[in-house]
Write a protein that holds these residues in place. Structure first.
Motif, PDB file in Angstrom:
ATOM      1  N   LEU A 253     -39.630 -42.286  10.775  1.00  0.00           N
ATOM      2  CA  LEU A 253     -38.441 -41.435  10.943  1.00  0.00           C
ATOM      3  C   LEU A 253     -38.509 -40.236  10.005  1.00  0.00           C
ATOM      4  O   LEU A 253     -39.246 -40.252   9.019  1.00  0.00           O
ATOM      5  CB  LEU A 253     -37.154 -42.233  10.680  1.00  0.00           C
ATOM      6  CG  LEU A 253     -36.718 -42.442   9.224  1.00  0.00           C
ATOM      7  CD1 LEU A 253     -35.263 -42.872   9.184  1.00  0.00           C
ATOM      8  CD2 LEU A 253     -37.588 -43.472   8.535  1.00  0.00           C
ATOM      9  N   PRO A 254     -37.727 -39.190  10.308  1.00  0.00           N
ATOM     10  CA  PRO A 254     -37.631 -38.056   9.389  1.00  0.00           C
ATOM     11  C   PRO A 254     -36.645 -38.363   8.261  1.00  0.00           C
ATOM     12  O   PRO A 254     -35.637 -39.043   8.481  1.00  0.00           O
ATOM     13  CB  PRO A 254     -37.105 -36.927  10.288  1.00  0.00           C
ATOM     14  CG  PRO A 254     -36.409 -37.601  11.418  1.00  0.00           C
ATOM     15  CD  PRO A 254     -37.017 -38.962  11.578  1.00  0.00           C
ATOM     16  N   GLU A 320     -25.291 -40.547  11.638  1.00  0.00           N
ATOM     17  CA  GLU A 320     -24.534 -41.701  12.140  1.00  0.00           C
ATOM     18  C   GLU A 320     -25.433 -42.643  12.948  1.00  0.00           C
ATOM     19  O   GLU A 320     -25.354 -43.864  12.829  1.00  0.00           O
ATOM     20  CB  GLU A 320     -23.377 -41.178  13.010  1.00  0.00           C
ATOM     21  CG  GLU A 320     -22.505 -42.248  13.622  1.00  0.00           C
ATOM     22  CD  GLU A 320     -21.700 -41.689  14.803  1.00  0.00           C
ATOM     23  OE1 GLU A 320     -21.269 -40.513  14.729  1.00  0.00           O
ATOM     24  OE2 GLU A 320     -21.535 -42.431  15.797  1.00  0.00           O
ATOM     25  N   LEU A 321     -26.310 -42.049  13.775  1.00  0.00           N
ATOM     26  CA  LEU A 321     -27.210 -42.866  14.598  1.00  0.00           C
ATOM     27  C   LEU A 321     -28.351 -43.476  13.779  1.00  0.00           C
ATOM     28  O   LEU A 321     -29.074 -44.342  14.252  1.00  0.00           O
ATOM     29  CB  LEU A 321     -27.815 -42.022  15.721  1.00  0.00           C
ATOM     30  CG  LEU A 321     -26.875 -41.582  16.848  1.00  0.00           C
ATOM     31  CD1 LEU A 321     -27.560 -40.560  17.747  1.00  0.00           C
ATOM     32  CD2 LEU A 321     -26.419 -42.791  17.654  1.00  0.00           C
ATOM     33  N   GLY A 322     -28.525 -42.975  12.560  1.00  0.00           N
ATOM     34  CA  GLY A 322     -29.621 -43.479  11.735  1.00  0.00           C
ATOM     35  C   GLY A 322     -30.975 -42.984  12.205  1.00  0.00           C
ATOM     36  O   GLY A 322     -32.005 -43.605  11.938  1.00  0.00           O
ATOM     37  N   MET A 323     -30.967 -41.836  12.879  1.00  0.00           N
ATOM     38  CA  MET A 323     -32.243 -41.256  13.302  1.00  0.00           C
ATOM     39  C   MET A 323     -32.820 -40.372  12.206  1.00  0.00           C
ATOM     40  O   MET A 323     -33.952 -39.918  12.291  1.00  0.00           O
ATOM     41  CB  MET A 323     -32.037 -40.410  14.567  1.00  0.00           C
ATOM     42  CG  MET A 323     -31.546 -41.228  15.736  1.00  0.00           C
ATOM     43  SD  MET A 323     -31.133 -40.175  17.133  1.00  0.00           S
ATOM     44  CE  MET A 323     -32.755 -39.875  17.799  1.00  0.00           C
ATOM     45  N   PHE A 324     -32.004 -40.131  11.196  1.00  0.00           N
ATOM     46  CA  PHE A 324     -32.385 -39.241  10.102  1.00  0.00           C
ATOM     47  C   PHE A 324     -31.691 -39.767   8.861  1.00  0.00           C
ATOM     48  O   PHE A 324     -30.514 -40.114   8.909  1.00  0.00           O
ATOM     49  CB  PHE A 324     -31.911 -37.818  10.447  1.00  0.00           C
ATOM     50  CG  PHE A 324     -32.196 -36.780   9.390  1.00  0.00           C
ATOM     51  CD1 PHE A 324     -33.461 -36.661   8.832  1.00  0.00           C
ATOM     52  CD2 PHE A 324     -31.192 -35.911   8.984  1.00  0.00           C
ATOM     53  CE1 PHE A 324     -33.726 -35.693   7.873  1.00  0.00           C
ATOM     54  CE2 PHE A 324     -31.442 -34.934   8.031  1.00  0.00           C
ATOM     55  CZ  PHE A 324     -32.708 -34.825   7.479  1.00  0.00           C
ATOM     56  N   ILE A 325     -32.451 -39.856   7.775  1.00  0.00           N
ATOM     57  CA  ILE A 325     -31.838 -40.276   6.519  1.00  0.00           C
ATOM     58  C   ILE A 325     -31.952 -39.117   5.548  1.00  0.00           C
ATOM     59  O   ILE A 325     -33.037 -38.540   5.387  1.00  0.00           O
ATOM     60  CB  ILE A 325     -32.510 -41.557   5.974  1.00  0.00           C
ATOM     61  CG1 ILE A 325     -32.240 -42.721   6.944  1.00  0.00           C
ATOM     62  CG2 ILE A 325     -31.976 -41.886   4.579  1.00  0.00           C
ATOM     63  CD1 ILE A 325     -32.855 -44.040   6.529  1.00  0.00           C
ATOM     64  N   CYS A 326     -30.840 -38.767   4.917  1.00  0.00           N
ATOM     65  CA  CYS A 326     -30.776 -37.536   4.145  1.00  0.00           C
ATOM     66  C   CYS A 326     -29.850 -37.745   2.957  1.00  0.00           C
ATOM     67  O   CYS A 326     -28.783 -38.349   3.089  1.00  0.00           O
ATOM     68  CB  CYS A 326     -30.227 -36.435   5.068  1.00  0.00           C
ATOM     69  SG  CYS A 326     -30.059 -34.823   4.310  1.00  0.00           S
ATOM     70  N   GLY A 327     -30.245 -37.247   1.791  1.00  0.00           N
ATOM     71  CA  GLY A 327     -29.343 -37.336   0.642  1.00  0.00           C
ATOM     72  C   GLY A 327     -30.089 -37.316  -0.678  1.00  0.00           C
ATOM     73  O   GLY A 327     -31.275 -36.972  -0.736  1.00  0.00           O
ATOM     74  N   SER A 328     -29.371 -37.722  -1.710  1.00  0.00           N
ATOM     75  CA  SER A 328     -29.971 -37.813  -3.043  1.00  0.00           C
ATOM     76  C   SER A 328     -30.966 -38.975  -3.038  1.00  0.00           C
ATOM     77  O   SER A 328     -30.924 -39.821  -2.135  1.00  0.00           O
ATOM     78  CB  SER A 328     -28.873 -38.085  -4.075  1.00  0.00           C
ATOM     79  OG  SER A 328     -28.364 -39.399  -3.853  1.00  0.00           O
ATOM     80  N   PRO A 329     -31.843 -39.026  -4.037  1.00  0.00           N
ATOM     81  CA  PRO A 329     -32.781 -40.158  -4.099  1.00  0.00           C
ATOM     82  C   PRO A 329     -32.063 -41.510  -4.043  1.00  0.00           C
ATOM     83  O   PRO A 329     -32.511 -42.426  -3.348  1.00  0.00           O
ATOM     84  CB  PRO A 329     -33.487 -39.956  -5.443  1.00  0.00           C
ATOM     85  CG  PRO A 329     -33.437 -38.482  -5.670  1.00  0.00           C
ATOM     86  CD  PRO A 329     -32.129 -38.022  -5.088  1.00  0.00           C
ATOM     87  N   ALA A 330     -30.913 -41.604  -4.724  1.00  0.00           N
ATOM     88  CA  ALA A 330     -30.197 -42.885  -4.739  1.00  0.00           C
ATOM     89  C   ALA A 330     -29.672 -43.224  -3.349  1.00  0.00           C
ATOM     90  O   ALA A 330     -29.811 -44.356  -2.878  1.00  0.00           O
ATOM     91  CB  ALA A 330     -29.041 -42.820  -5.739  1.00  0.00           C
ATOM     92  N   THR A 331     -29.104 -42.236  -2.664  1.00  0.00           N
ATOM     93  CA  THR A 331     -28.565 -42.465  -1.321  1.00  0.00           C
ATOM     94  C   THR A 331     -29.657 -42.933  -0.367  1.00  0.00           C
ATOM     95  O   THR A 331     -29.497 -43.910   0.374  1.00  0.00           O
ATOM     96  CB  THR A 331     -27.940 -41.155  -0.773  1.00  0.00           C
ATOM     97  OG1 THR A 331     -26.916 -40.743  -1.658  1.00  0.00           O
ATOM     98  CG2 THR A 331     -27.383 -41.355   0.626  1.00  0.00           C
ATOM     99  N   VAL A 332     -30.775 -42.213  -0.396  1.00  0.00           N
ATOM    100  CA  VAL A 332     -31.870 -42.511   0.532  1.00  0.00           C
ATOM    101  C   VAL A 332     -32.470 -43.883   0.214  1.00  0.00           C
ATOM    102  O   VAL A 332     -32.725 -44.693   1.112  1.00  0.00           O
ATOM    103  CB  VAL A 332     -32.934 -41.395   0.487  1.00  0.00           C
ATOM    104  CG1 VAL A 332     -34.180 -41.784   1.269  1.00  0.00           C
ATOM    105  CG2 VAL A 332     -32.349 -40.087   1.027  1.00  0.00           C
TER     106      VAL A 332
END
Lengths: 384, 259
Positions: A253-254, A320-332
């Protein structure tokens, strides 16, 4: 958990206004949209990014095959894999994968992969795919023969790698009097095999079979689909009487990592939306030529029980669909850890460059992912 | 509806078949839309002929046999079928891929054929004249591009279709793709051997066929010795749907030219 850096090598210089006059970036988009000067620059940049991934400690660098599209500029992924075999140090070279049914002589893949394995000193991971539906329009390969040709080509390649030659091969689609591979693969008995898939039931059944136990790599799908198909694969393994290792379960995934969630969203939003809505844009008829799926699956598409994405995907929708994960290192890291715990996925194929994402942001994304996300997830092992 | 409640098993494949009318035998081979689309035309032909309208293997209610790979399989299948039914002095009529099957039968064995009518037939390629690509067309374009009169297309698109009917169409589309994908809609061997056809042949074509351009009609005429070409004005690919009166007349003419 292991980490792989995947590059599609998109034509990032694409004039995105093409959508006003053309229905797809695939197959029918005139190649006058391609500028070789830009292409040269992009190829060199993307190879640098793959080399950087090796230096940053990714377990593998990955390329794949697509034809007649601005979405990915690797009709012949072996060219890039060959360059990587010479210029990377320790990462696996993953070709994910060659589209076997499109070939009239699948032995060229046995040869190409054996060469890569020899040159890299045994670092090749061999991916085999059927190729997405649109490749059947581009190559004129009969989609109704897709599964048959895939399995027969695979059997031929495996025999070419493992049986002493010369021998004869008698198939429905492929016939050879002399199969005699020079060079033989470097790894014994042969390179590790991965099967990238979007969840065809036939592929899941075939991949999980105890004779193969190949890594099932689910690609670019909503998390509900990843969960469903990884679950089906796991269940199939259990039906066959064994429990799959986490190495058998992969997810591609991206992702985008930045200093904070807000920065990540700001930097990635336009690029990820364009990737899904403009680079990946194609009508259903392009994606699903008759016979590419089973009649039952096509039926489900028709009656709406199986959704084919045609609507616009916003940044919010993709998250929302979880096709992309994006954020700070902790979030990801938290998100990935959660998915690891629920599905047991042991191999994460990350796409850290997508569409028009420029060099600086790609490198920053890679460094943050390798430096701050990977170390947190590395220790995650087998499923509890 | 042309009743097709009978089933016949040939070469291990059970196919739905309709038989109606009396008179000289006529075998009608349907196109990619299946036998029901050709039903009304078969009804008309049954006024003068003993009409046989089967659903090809892989279409409608017929089985999809493992041996079905290409159009030539269907040509042999129907040569075996007409022997089984002992049809002699047969008038063979085929539309679209049904015309292709008919032509493939004629180059193999024409001993039972009295006349051949090819309606907007696939099978040959005219150099430089691009065919349509129905496998890239949207569902709406699949209807619109096959007829000249867009009012007919609109009516077809608005007609309600049951789930069963949609399943039938999908099955036919799957089998069609498998049969014609590559080389797309033609056979180099057929093109080579069409001059062998000695059966009196009429070629019928819609002037505005956006699937198979009119150049293909001329190619057929050039290749089949003594054949005649009848072009239907203001008509697309589905001649039997769009110009049924005219087509029926042309088939009667074609049969009269037969032996």
């Amino acid at each position: 958990m292991k980490f792989y850096f995947f590059h599609l090598m998109p034509y990032g210089a694409l004039d995105l206004d093409y959508v006003k006059t053309h229905e797809s970036a695939w197959l029918t988009l005139p190649n006058s949209y391609y500028d070789p000067v830009q292409g040269h620059r992009l190829y060199r940049r993307y190879i640098d990014e793959l080399r950087l991934a090796d230096a940053l400690g990714f377990d593998g660098v990955c390329v794949n095959e697509h034809h007649e599209t601005a979405y990915g500029l690797m009709p012949v992924p072996g060219v890039i894999a060959g360059a990587l075999a010479c210029t990377t140090r320790s990462a696996k070279i993953c070709v994910l994968g060659r589209a076997l049914p499109l070939l009239n002589n699948p032995l060229v893949v046995a040869e190409e992969y054996a060469m890569l394995d020899n040159i890299s000193g045994g670092r090749l991971i061999a991916g085999f795919v059927r190729g997405i539906g649109v490749e059947y329009h581009a190559s004129m390969t009969n989609p109704g023969e897709s599964h048959g040709r895939f399995q027969e080509a695979h059997d031929l390649i495996l025999r070419a790698w493992t049986e002493p030659g010369p021998f004869a091969f008698e198939g429905k689609y492929y016939n050879f009097l002399y199969v005699n591979l020079w060079p033989r693969p470097y790894q014994k008995p042969h390179p590790e095999i991965w099967i990238p898939s979007q969840g065809s039931a036939q592929t899941i059944d075939w991949t999980s079979h105890p004779d193969r136990k190949y890594t099932f790599l689910h690609t670019f799908s909503p998390i509900t689909a990843v969960r469903k198909f990884v679950g089906q694969y796991t269940k199939r393994c259990e039906d066959y009487g064994y429990s799959p290792s986490s190495d058998q379960l992969g997810w591609a995934l991206p992702l985008y990592v930045a200093e904070t969630d807000a920065i990540a969203e700001r930097e990635a939003r336009a690029h990820i939306e364009d990737f899904f809505n403009k680079f990946l844009r194609a009508p259903t008829e392009y994606k699903l030529p008759p016979g590419y799926t089973s009649l039952e699956s096509a039926q489900a598409v028709l009656t709406g029980t199986l959704k084919v994405r045609e609507q616009h995907l916003s940044f919010e929708k993709l998250i929302e669909l979880g096709m992309f994960i994006c954020g700070s290192p902790a979030t990801v890291a938290e998100r990935l850890e959660r998915h690891h715990r629920e599905m047991g996925i042991g191999r994460l194929v990350t796409m850290l460059q997508f569409g028009t994402l420029p060099r600086e942001l790609t490198e920053k994304n890679m460094r943050l992912f390798a430096g701050e996300v990977m170390p947190r997830l590395r220790p995650l092992g087998e499923r509890p | 509806m042309f009743d097709q409640s009978e089933f016949l098993t040939v070469h291990g494949c059970r196919v739905a078949i309709g038989r109606r009318g009396s008179g000289p035998p006529l075998l009608a081979l349907h196109g990619m839309d299946g036998a029901p689309g050709f039903g009304p035309m078969a009804e008309r032909l049954a006024e003068r002929f003993s009409v046989v309208l089967p659903s090809h293997p892989g279409f409608d209610a017929s089985d999809t046999p493992d041996w079905l790979d290409g159009i030539s399989d269907l040509a042999y299948f129907y040569l075996e079928t007409i022997e089984r039914l002992d049809l002699r002095n047969l008038h063979l009529v085929g539309a679209s891929i049904g015309g292709w099957i008919a032509a493939e039968m004629a180059i193999r064995d024409s001993s039972r054929l009295a006349s051949l009518t090819l309606i907007a037939a696939a099978g040959v390629r005219a150099a430089g004249a691009a065919m349509g690509d129905p496998f890239l067309w949207s569902p709406e374009a699949q209807v619109r591009n096959l007829v000249h009169d867009q009012a007919i297309a609109s009516a077809l698109l608005q007609a309600p279709a049951s789930e069963e009917e949609l399943a039938r169409r999908l099955k036919n589309r799957f089998t069609s793709a498998k049969l014609v994908w590559h080389p797309r809609f033609f056979s180099p061997e057929l093109q080579k051997w069409l001059p062998r056809v000695r059966t009196p042949t009429t070629i019928v074509w819609g002037a505005d066929d956006r699937l198979f351009p009119i150049e293909q009609a001329h190619a057929f005429q050039r290749l089949i010795p003594g054949s005649s070409l009848r072009i239907v004005a203001r008509c697309g690919h589905l001649v039997h749907v769009e110009k049924p009166d005219e087509l029926a007349g042309l088939i009667f003419d074609s049969v009269r030219r037969g032996r």
